[in-house]
Design a protein around this motif. Sequence first.
Motif, PDB file in Angstrom:
ATOM      1  N   THR A  94      -5.301   3.227  -4.651  1.00 41.24           N
ATOM      2  CA  THR A  94      -5.578   2.281  -5.726  1.00 41.24           C
ATOM      3  C   THR A  94      -5.810   0.890  -5.146  1.00 41.24           C
ATOM      4  O   THR A  94      -5.378   0.590  -4.028  1.00 41.24           O
ATOM      5  CB  THR A  94      -4.416   2.232  -6.736  1.00 41.24           C
ATOM      6  N   ILE A  96      -5.951  -3.352  -6.629  1.00 39.94           N
ATOM      7  CA  ILE A  96      -5.763  -4.285  -7.739  1.00 39.94           C
ATOM      8  C   ILE A  96      -6.433  -5.588  -7.330  1.00 39.94           C
ATOM      9  O   ILE A  96      -5.803  -6.465  -6.717  1.00 39.94           O
ATOM     10  CB  ILE A  96      -4.269  -4.503  -8.041  1.00 39.94           C
ATOM     11  N   LYS A  98      -7.415  -9.049  -7.000  1.00 41.83           N
ATOM     12  CA  LYS A  98      -7.033 -10.402  -7.423  1.00 41.83           C
ATOM     13  C   LYS A  98      -6.577 -11.146  -6.180  1.00 41.83           C
ATOM     14  O   LYS A  98      -6.288 -10.536  -5.149  1.00 41.83           O
ATOM     15  CB  LYS A  98      -5.930 -10.379  -8.483  1.00 41.83           C
ATOM     16  N   THR A 103      -1.041 -12.068  -7.025  1.00 39.77           N
ATOM     17  CA  THR A 103      -0.577 -10.686  -7.061  1.00 39.77           C
ATOM     18  C   THR A 103       0.942 -10.644  -7.202  1.00 39.77           C
ATOM     19  O   THR A 103       1.662 -11.360  -6.487  1.00 39.77           O
ATOM     20  CB  THR A 103      -0.989  -9.940  -5.777  1.00 39.77           C
ATOM     21  N   THR A 104       1.434  -9.825  -8.119  1.00 41.84           N
ATOM     22  CA  THR A 104       2.874  -9.730  -8.337  1.00 41.84           C
ATOM     23  C   THR A 104       3.511  -8.806  -7.308  1.00 41.84           C
ATOM     24  O   THR A 104       2.840  -7.983  -6.675  1.00 41.84           O
ATOM     25  CB  THR A 104       3.184  -9.186  -9.738  1.00 41.84           C
ATOM     26  N   GLU A 106       5.412  -6.376  -8.004  1.00 50.93           N
ATOM     27  CA  GLU A 106       5.281  -5.016  -8.527  1.00 50.93           C
ATOM     28  C   GLU A 106       3.929  -4.423  -8.145  1.00 50.93           C
ATOM     29  O   GLU A 106       3.836  -3.242  -7.786  1.00 50.93           O
ATOM     30  CB  GLU A 106       5.452  -5.014 -10.048  1.00 50.93           C
ATOM     31  N   GLU A 107       2.889  -5.251  -8.184  1.00 47.39           N
ATOM     32  CA  GLU A 107       1.561  -4.780  -7.792  1.00 47.39           C
ATOM     33  C   GLU A 107       1.485  -4.503  -6.294  1.00 47.39           C
ATOM     34  O   GLU A 107       0.860  -3.526  -5.858  1.00 47.39           O
ATOM     35  CB  GLU A 107       0.502  -5.802  -8.224  1.00 47.39           C
ATOM     36  N   LEU A 110       3.169  -1.214  -5.683  1.00 46.05           N
ATOM     37  CA  LEU A 110       2.359  -0.086  -6.146  1.00 46.05           C
ATOM     38  C   LEU A 110       1.271   0.256  -5.128  1.00 46.05           C
ATOM     39  O   LEU A 110       1.070   1.430  -4.786  1.00 46.05           O
ATOM     40  CB  LEU A 110       1.717  -0.416  -7.496  1.00 46.05           C
ATOM     41  N   VAL A 111       0.575  -0.749  -4.634  1.00 44.79           N
ATOM     42  CA  VAL A 111      -0.503  -0.516  -3.672  1.00 44.79           C
ATOM     43  C   VAL A 111       0.045   0.077  -2.380  1.00 44.79           C
ATOM     44  O   VAL A 111      -0.530   1.016  -1.815  1.00 44.79           O
ATOM     45  CB  VAL A 111      -1.267  -1.830  -3.394  1.00 44.79           C
ATOM     46  N   TYR A 155      -4.681  -4.699  -0.398  1.00 48.37           N
ATOM     47  CA  TYR A 155      -5.340  -3.398  -0.300  1.00 48.37           C
ATOM     48  C   TYR A 155      -5.839  -3.145   1.127  1.00 48.37           C
ATOM     49  O   TYR A 155      -5.616  -2.072   1.698  1.00 48.37           O
ATOM     50  CB  TYR A 155      -6.512  -3.361  -1.277  1.00 48.37           C
TER      51      TYR A 155
END
Length: 246
Positions: A94, A96, A98, A103-104, A106-107, A110-111, A155
Motif C-alpha cells: 500500500t 499513502i 502525502k 503523515t500520521t 498510524e499511517e 500501516l505502510v 513508501y
Amino acid sequence: MSESKKKVALVTGGSRGIGAGIAKRLARDGASVAITYTRGADAAASVVKEIESNGGKAFAIQADATDADAVIAAVEKTVATFGRLDVLVNNAGTAIPKTFEDTTLEEIDLVININIRGVLIATKAALKHMNDGGRIINIGSCVGERMMTPGLAAYSATKGAVKMFTQGLSRELGARAITVNNIQPGPIDTDLNPAAGDWAQPQLAMTSLRRYGHVDEVAALVAFVASADAAYITGANLTVDGGTNA
C-alpha cells in the motif's frame, strides 16, 4: 512455462491490480494458484472464477497482511489444499501519498506493516514448506531504488527495504536453489494508481516511453522469473518502469 503445470503459487494481495494480473498469468501458464485478500471478497472470487473458467485451479483466502497469524494460516492452507508450495509472490502493498510531515504515525505503521513486515512474515512461513528450486518473488517499486516523487518518502523507504531483503535472503537460499528476486514496477495503470488520476502527469513525465505500464507487463516478468529459464537469476532487482529510472 510447461514446467509450471505442476507448480503451486501463492500470490498475496491477488484480488485486484498487479496481484490479480500475476495470479491469472501464473494460472494460464499452468500453476495452481492461491490468492490472499484483505477486503473485497467479490473481487477475489472474480479472479478465482476467471482462472477456473479457463481450466485452472485457484482459491482465495482472506488474510490481512498486517495480521501475522492470518498470513501464516494462508500459507498453511495453500499447502494443505494443493499439497506443496513452489512460488511465493509477495505482492500485497500500500501507499499513502502525502508529504512525510503530514503523515500520521498510524499511517507510517500501516505502510511498514504491509509493505515490509508482511513480506517477512509470509516469506518465513513459506520457507518451511517450499521445495528446493522454489521461487520467492517480491513486488517492490522503482522508487525503492531511485526516488523522484515527493509524497512517497515512507513508501519508498519500505520498498528500499524489500530490495535489500531480497539481496540478503538470496545469499541464504542459494544452496537450496531457491531464487529470490525483486520486481520493481514503475507507474502501472491500476485502480490505486490510475493513468488518468491526479498523480498521473508527474509520473508520466518521468518515463521514457511516456505512458503508464499495464498489469500484464508486470505479470509477464513475474512469469519469467518463476520459470526454469530464470534459474540463474537471484538477488536481482528487475525494474519494469517504462524508463522511469533510466
